[in-house]
Design a protein around this motif. Structure first.
Motif: not given
Length: 711
Positions: A128-141
């Motif tokens: 349900e996301m649009n991956d072309i629109s992301y400038g960066r991705v942050e993953v907090l574990k």
């Protein structure tokens, strides 16, 4: 576990002893400051976050040229997004400090705000996301419930949308591969005035006649973002997403078909359809240098309809197919109205600050599931058609879900190199359940309430402005999912909320030899962990395991031997155990959990070269590692004859190549996937009634091509 702690302490001691030499010799290209938003919805330095957080920046996204989110997030240590590019069509499983599963242990955020309401989790939510629109991705574990609320247990994935460009710019692109996938995409962005800017990005993807049968899909995704600086102290941001998705569900393969490379599907009609609309508007008010308030309002409108392959059951008589079977068709709809207010106050002493906030989420939900009769070809075993038993409900209900919460986070630096963070959140949940099939199926109307307090305490000790260590204790909490609670609710299978305790120590380092290093050791204790079992009719049901424990080490290393070459290795070693678990009178305590690989790793070598100011290229070689794992905890008990019934998957090694060429505004790239053509599974599980594993097939050798024009 002791040897990992000892190893990390040794690293910390060595870092401290080298502190003074490091400060003045680290090259600038290694020391680029990392800014993140995951920890508090506010921009922070990485050195201020007492947790394991990884940023996939714009440069990495540009070089990876991912046509699936898994190709990005699997570069993060300890993260495994399990998806089959040959068949799954963005449908996926996830593993972060947990087994590969479909459970509500992960939180998916866009610009720091949840894309779905609590208790309506779907493990396929990333489609349900649009991956072309992301400038960066942050993953907090690790658990982040003290800030984000429930479901932020194993990890939180924050997808940050692109900002409007200062000048008119955009792109048009095309991608295709021999897995049957074709994708068209576009972007346009501008700031027509000093105060107003916008971004518009969209894509259309489809698969036709892929290598595995019954695996077609179509997806349209559009994101529109506006930023309006009303004045120097007032900023208004709005983001709208529209996703329209449909996919065949080919199902898993048997051992025989998997081994022989037979990609024919037993399914001919199973599918999933989803349409998701989200709009988020945020007003940021800067009262003065010390005070800022953010007002957020979100509207969601989602619908997911399924004729799921995992619910299909074939009828047999003395082991022979009868030509008939059963299944279900279901629909899950919800609307959401969310308000969130957050205030940040900076104090004039000890570099301290306080964030306080409150949120409400009202999400009316409708769910229905009706049985179907399946027509089976006894000779081939294929499911060729179905009839809906209209009115024969498995479930049919409406539930008004209300989540309200208050939270705070306080940070203070008693001395310059130390920052202490304390956070606390209270959540209340109310499920107002109305059974629309009273007297036919389901439980009586009910109002169920859950509440919880989740704390977090962390400390950062920054050796330099790019190196430091941290430790934290945090809790995570997740209430029962609505469909799980009312599908399984009876005296034998009452579903309880799950709670997790996380203990973590880690460090990060940049050296004069152009090396970046980060590492973390964690212990995650679970109470009433939700797991999925099969009953005597081969139907899935959910229940609580008494206690579980996950512990391990995660690490990432990047080395720049010369300016043109980078070598990166991200990996993890972990154990996932049942500490106390009984099922149908059998004690499975102190056993390994199923679908829980101990080893995960990704290694990438990249060579970059600019031939002149207009022409450049890069080449990357990638290795993906998934270690061996059990596919069934039931199989870990000794049989009466003394033999072991353990069912396992051997793991796999996959090698990929990527090449990108840029000339002025043009980009051309190619991927060679699984170049050794290894037969592997994106996920393997054990079917105790067939007595064998079943496999979600990974992609065979394949070639992917893309081109884009940027203006």
């Amino acid at each position: 576990m002791k040897k990992y702690i000892s190893a990390l302490i040794l690293v910390v001691v060595q870092v401290i002893s080298a502190q003074e030499n490091i400060k003045n010799t680290i090259p600038e290209e290694v020391l680029e400051e990392v800014l993140v938003t995951s920890a508090s919805r506010e921009i922070q330095k990485r050195s201020e976050v007492p947790g394991s957080i990884t940023t996939i920046n714009a440069q990495t996204i540009k070089e990876t040229k991912a046509f699936g989110i898994d190709q990005l997030v699997n570069q993060v240590p300890g993260v495994f997004m399990s998806t089959s590019r040959v068949a799954s069509n963005e449908q996926h499983f996830m593993a972060v400090r947990s087994p590969i599963s479909t459970k509500a242990l992960f939180l998916y955020l866009e610009d720091g705000l949840q894309i779905r309401p609590t208790s309506v989790f779907n493990h396929n939510a990333l489609l349900e996301m649009n991956d072309i629109s992301y400038g960066r991705v942050e993953v907090l574990k690790g658990p982040a419930s003290s800030t984000y609320g429930s479901e932020a247990i194993g990890g939180s994935f924050n997808f940050i949308t692109k900002k409007p460009s200062e000048k008119l710019s955009g792109s048009v692109g095309f991608q295709t591969n021999d897995l049957g996938l074709t994708r068209y995409e576009f972007e346009i962005s501008d700031q027509p005035s000093e105060k107003f800017g916008f971004y518009l990005g969209g894509q259309y993807s489809e698969r036709q006649d892929g290598q595995i049968e019954h695996s077609d899909y179509e997806k349209t995704a559009i994101t529109f973002k506006t930023v309006y600086d009303i004045n120097e102290t007032l900023k208004w941001t709005t983001v709208m997403d529209l996703i329209d998705y449909r996919s065949d569900m080919s199902g898993s393969l048997s051992v025989e078909d998997y081994t022989n490379g037979n990609y024919e599907s037993d399914q001919t009609f199973t599918e999933r359809e989803a349409i998701a609309f989200r709009v988020r508007t945020t007003v940021d008010k800067f009262w003065n240098d010390q005070n800022k308030t953010s007002f957020n309002f979100i509207v969601r409108d989602n619908r997911m309809d399924q004729n799921p392959s995992y619910r299909i059951r074939q009828s047999r008589n003395q082991g022979q197919l009868t030509g008939f079977g059963s299944g279900e068709i279901n629909s899950n709809q919800f609307k959401s109205y969310v308000g969130l207010i957050q205030h940040k106050l900076n104090f004039n002493f000890a570099n301290s600050s306080l964030i306080i906030g409150a949120t409400t989420d009202y999400s009316p939900q409708k769910y229905s599931a009706e049985t179907i009769n399946v027509i089976v070809d006894p000779e081939t075993g294929r499911n060729t058609g179905f009839n809906i038993n209209s009115g024969d409900f498995i479930l049919n209900y409406e539930a008004n879900i209300f989540n309200y919460a208050g939270f705070f986070q306080y940070e203070i630096s008693p001395i310059n190199d130390i920052k202490i963070t304390a956070a606390l959140r209270y959540d209340g949940f109310e499920y107002d359940y109305d059974n629309l099939a009273d007297g036919i199926v389901g439980v009586d109307d009910a109002v169920d309430n859950f509440n919880n307090i989740t704390p977090k305490l962390g400390i950062n000790y920054n050796l330099t402005n790019r190196s430091g260590v941290y430790a934290n204790y945090s809790q995570g909490f997740t209430p029962p999912q609505v469909s799980t609670l009312y599908r399984n609710r009876n005296e034998l299978r009452g579903i309880k909320p799950s709670r997790y305790h996380n203990y973590e120590i880690g460090g990060y380092l940049a050296t004069s030899s152009k090396i970046k290093l980060d590492a973390a050791i964690y212990l995650l204790e679970g109470e009433n962990t939700l797991i999925t079992l099969r009953d005597q009719n081969d139907d899935f049901f959910n229940t609580n395991a008494g206690k579980t424990r996950s512990y391990g080490i995660e690490y990432g290393v990047t080395w720049l031997p010369i300016k043109k070459i980078s070598i990166t290795h991200n990996g993890s070693y972990a154990m996932h155990r049942y500490v106390a678990f009984f099922d149908r009178g059998v004690d499975y305590s102190d056993t390994d959990r199923e679908t829980a690989p101990s080893l995960l790793g990704t290694s990438i070598i990249t060579y970059r070269k600019n031939l002149n100011k207009n022409l450049g290229f890069s080449v990357s070689a990638e290795h993906e590692l998934v270690g061996e794992y059990n596919t069934s905890f039931e199989g870990q008990v000794e049989n009466e004859d003394g033999t072991s019934g353990t069912a396992t998957y051997d793991g796999h090694n996959v090698f990929n190549l990527r090449a990108n060429v840029t000339y002025k505004g043009f980009e051309i790239w190619g991927h060679a996937l699984n170049i050794s053509d290894e037969l592997y599974a994106a996920r393997a599980s054990f079917n105790q009634f067939r007595g064998e594993n079943s496999f979600t097939i990974g992609n065979p050798i394949a070639f992917h091509f893309g081109a884009r024009y940027n203006f």
